[in-house]
Design a protein around this motif. Structure first.
Motif, PDB file in Angstrom:
ATOM      1  N   LYS A   1       0.818  -1.215   0.000  1.00 23.80           N
ATOM      2  CA  LYS A   1       0.000   0.000   0.000  1.00 23.80           C
ATOM      3  C   LYS A   1       0.853   1.267   0.000  1.00 23.80           C
ATOM      4  CE  LYS A   1      -3.968   2.165   2.262  1.00 23.80           C
ATOM      5  NZ  LYS A   1      -3.419   3.536   2.156  1.00 23.80           N
ATOM      6  N   ALA A   2       1.908   1.276   0.802  1.00 22.83           N
ATOM      7  CA  ALA A   2       2.747   2.482   0.875  1.00 22.83           C
ATOM      8  C   ALA A   2       3.392   2.792  -0.472  1.00 22.83           C
ATOM      9  CB  ALA A   2       3.816   2.302   1.943  1.00 22.83           C
ATOM     10  N   GLU A   3       3.806   1.758  -1.173  1.00 18.18           N
ATOM     11  CA  GLU A   3       4.446   1.966  -2.469  1.00 18.18           C
ATOM     12  C   GLU A   3       3.421   2.409  -3.513  1.00 18.18           C
ATOM     13  OE1 GLU A   3       6.953   0.367   0.192  1.00 18.18           O
ATOM     14  OE2 GLU A   3       5.091  -0.663  -0.400  1.00 18.18           O
TER      15      GLU A   3
ATOM     16  N   SER B   1      -2.186   8.410 -12.113  1.00 19.86           N
ATOM     17  CA  SER B   1      -2.197   8.210 -13.568  1.00 19.86           C
ATOM     18  C   SER B   1      -1.170   7.189 -14.032  1.00 19.86           C
ATOM     19  CB  SER B   1      -1.911   9.544 -14.267  1.00 19.86           C
ATOM     20  OG  SER B   1      -0.651  10.059 -13.853  1.00 19.86           O
ATOM     21  N   ALA B   2      -0.453   6.564 -13.099  1.00 18.27           N
ATOM     22  CA  ALA B   2       0.657   5.690 -13.462  1.00 18.27           C
ATOM     23  C   ALA B   2       0.204   4.249 -13.690  1.00 18.27           C
ATOM     24  CB  ALA B   2       1.722   5.733 -12.370  1.00 18.27           C
TER      25      ALA B   2
ATOM     26  N   LYS C   1      -3.955  -7.497  -2.101  1.00 16.18           N
ATOM     27  CA  LYS C   1      -5.144  -6.743  -1.710  1.00 16.18           C
ATOM     28  C   LYS C   1      -5.003  -5.243  -1.958  1.00 16.18           C
ATOM     29  CE  LYS C   1      -8.529  -6.173   1.992  1.00 16.18           C
ATOM     30  NZ  LYS C   1      -8.895  -6.511   3.393  1.00 16.18           N
ATOM     31  N   PRO C   2      -3.908  -4.577  -1.540  1.00 19.02           N
ATOM     32  CA  PRO C   2      -3.807  -3.144  -1.838  1.00 19.02           C
ATOM     33  C   PRO C   2      -3.751  -2.839  -3.325  1.00 19.02           C
ATOM     34  CG  PRO C   2      -1.825  -3.941  -0.723  1.00 19.02           C
ATOM     35  CD  PRO C   2      -2.831  -5.030  -0.649  1.00 19.02           C
ATOM     36  N   LEU C   3      -3.185  -3.745  -4.117  1.00 21.12           N
ATOM     37  CA  LEU C   3      -3.193  -3.546  -5.563  1.00 21.12           C
ATOM     38  C   LEU C   3      -4.619  -3.584  -6.090  1.00 21.12           C
ATOM     39  CD1 LEU C   3      -1.786  -3.325  -8.342  1.00 21.12           C
ATOM     40  CD2 LEU C   3      -1.723  -5.828  -8.372  1.00 21.12           C
TER      41      LEU C   3
ATOM     42  N   GLY D   1      -9.521   3.574  -8.722  1.00 20.61           N
ATOM     43  CA  GLY D   1      -8.941   4.609  -9.563  1.00 20.61           C
ATOM     44  C   GLY D   1      -7.663   5.200  -8.999  1.00 20.61           C
ATOM     45  N   ARG D   2      -7.186   4.631  -7.893  1.00 20.27           N
ATOM     46  CA  ARG D   2      -5.925   5.113  -7.308  1.00 20.27           C
ATOM     47  C   ARG D   2      -4.736   4.788  -8.200  1.00 20.27           C
ATOM     48  NH1 ARG D   2      -2.140   6.821  -6.551  1.00 20.27           N
ATOM     49  NH2 ARG D   2      -0.930   7.517  -4.766  1.00 20.27           N
TER      50      ARG D   2
END
Length: 339
Positions: A225-227, A234-235, A249-251, A258-259
């Motif tokens: 998540k931090a990374e 937009s990356a 999960k964070p991915l 939309g993160r």
């Protein structure tokens, strides 16, 4: 000396290995029916390895090392060695060499394919065209392609593959930032090199991020998540290394919220301590990351390309030649570092 090839080698492959090694070297391989030519199980190889000095293999069936009492050297026909029992090999003082660089060109091309396909929304626009639909409206979010020209690419792990991705990115006029353990090593086509401790500041600058680093106890699930939060919304993130470098999960949450604009991978997660248990290859996301509209996937196919099989055998045989002659083995791996 006896060399055991632990795949169903063709006569031509066996002749190639025999011809490269000193006269009198015994070279053996399994014979008979098989499900996959490049796989073997313990029963197929136990009689071959029990007195073998050297093993060349794509897979190392569980129990093989334990019965190979004369074993001194393994030529592993992959780059990553995370599937091997490194503690056992170290305790037995068995040396291991890999074939890093053998599939580097093919995997680098796969990374560029992913970057272009994500940027140009290739699959979406292909499906619209084949179904007779117009792309509409133009120049809006959801239909507007991204660009590579003038954008910034971050390569995490600038080894054989990462260096080749950097070279190809320069053909698209990209700025290339590299992150590696030793940032003092300069690499052609990388504009700036950074240490691992500078990862987040690099991610904040990047329009594309390619993971090309080995999987070790230090790097498993390191990209979490931090990374992801350090990246631009937009990356795009591309993983051509090992699936479990990324926390699943964070991915998933970043992609559906939309993160993160998009993700592509040739490598996926495996679930050793899970029910049902799964194997290494072909295991897609339990959360369905691979089904999301902003995701592209292939299942361990980057190295399934022209010339790679022949190079694998050439690199693997070279390892054995160097070991048998007493030369330093160029592609020997560190069992302590895991690469």
């Amino acid at each position: 000396m006896k060399v055991a090839c632990l795949w169903h080698a063709t006569d031509e492959e066996l002749e190639y290995v025999k011809g490269a090694l000193p006269p009198g070297t015994s070279v053996v391989a399994p014979r008979g029916d098989y499900f996959s030519r490049f796989e073997t199980n313990f029963d197929e190889v136990k009689d071959l390895v029990v007195d073998a000095d050297i093993i060349i293999c794509y897979t190392l069936p569980r129990g093989t090392v334990e019965i190979a009492e004369k074993l001194k050297f393994i030529s592993w026909l992959h780059a990553g060695i995370n599937e091997m029992d490194l503690a056992l090999l170290k305790s037995r003082e068995i040396k291991v060499a890999n074939i890093r660089g053998s599939n580097a060109v093919a995997v680098a091309e796969q990374a560029m394919m992913f970057m272009l396909s994500l940027a140009k929304m290739t699959v979406l626009k292909h499906n619209l065209a084949t179904s007779g639909q117009q792309v509409f409206p133009w120049w809006e979010d959801g239909t507007r392609a991204a660009m590579l020209d003038g954008r910034t690419l971050g390569i995490i792990g600038v080894g054989n593959i990462g260096a080749r991705v950097a070279k190809r990115a320069k053909a698209f006029n990209m700025q290339v930032l590299g992150v590696r353990r030793n940032k003092n090593v300069t690499v052609d086509h990388v504009d700036s090199m950074y240490g691992v401790e500078e990862l987040h500041s690099v991610l904040a600058q990047c329009d594309y991020v390619v993971l090309a680093m080995p999987l070790t106890s230090d790097t498993e699930k390191f990209f979490g998540k931090a990374e992801i939060d350090a990246m631009k919304p937009s990356a795009f993130l591309i993983n051509i290394a090992r699936g479990t470098l990324v926390s699943e999960k964070p991915l998933y949450e970043a992609l559906i919220s939309g993160r993160l604009r998009g993700f592509a991978a040739d490598v996926w997660w495996w679930y050793e301590n899970a029910m049902p248990a799964t194997c290494y290859n072909g295991t897609m996301s339990r959360l369905g990351v691979h089904k999301l509209p902003n995701v592209l996937c292939s299942g361990d196919q980057a190295s399934n390309a022209d010339d790679v099989r022949e190079r694998n055998l050439a690199y693997g045989t070279k390892n054995v030649i160097e070991f048998m002659s007493g030369q330093p083995v160029e592609n020997e791996v560190s069992l302590d570092l895991g690469y």
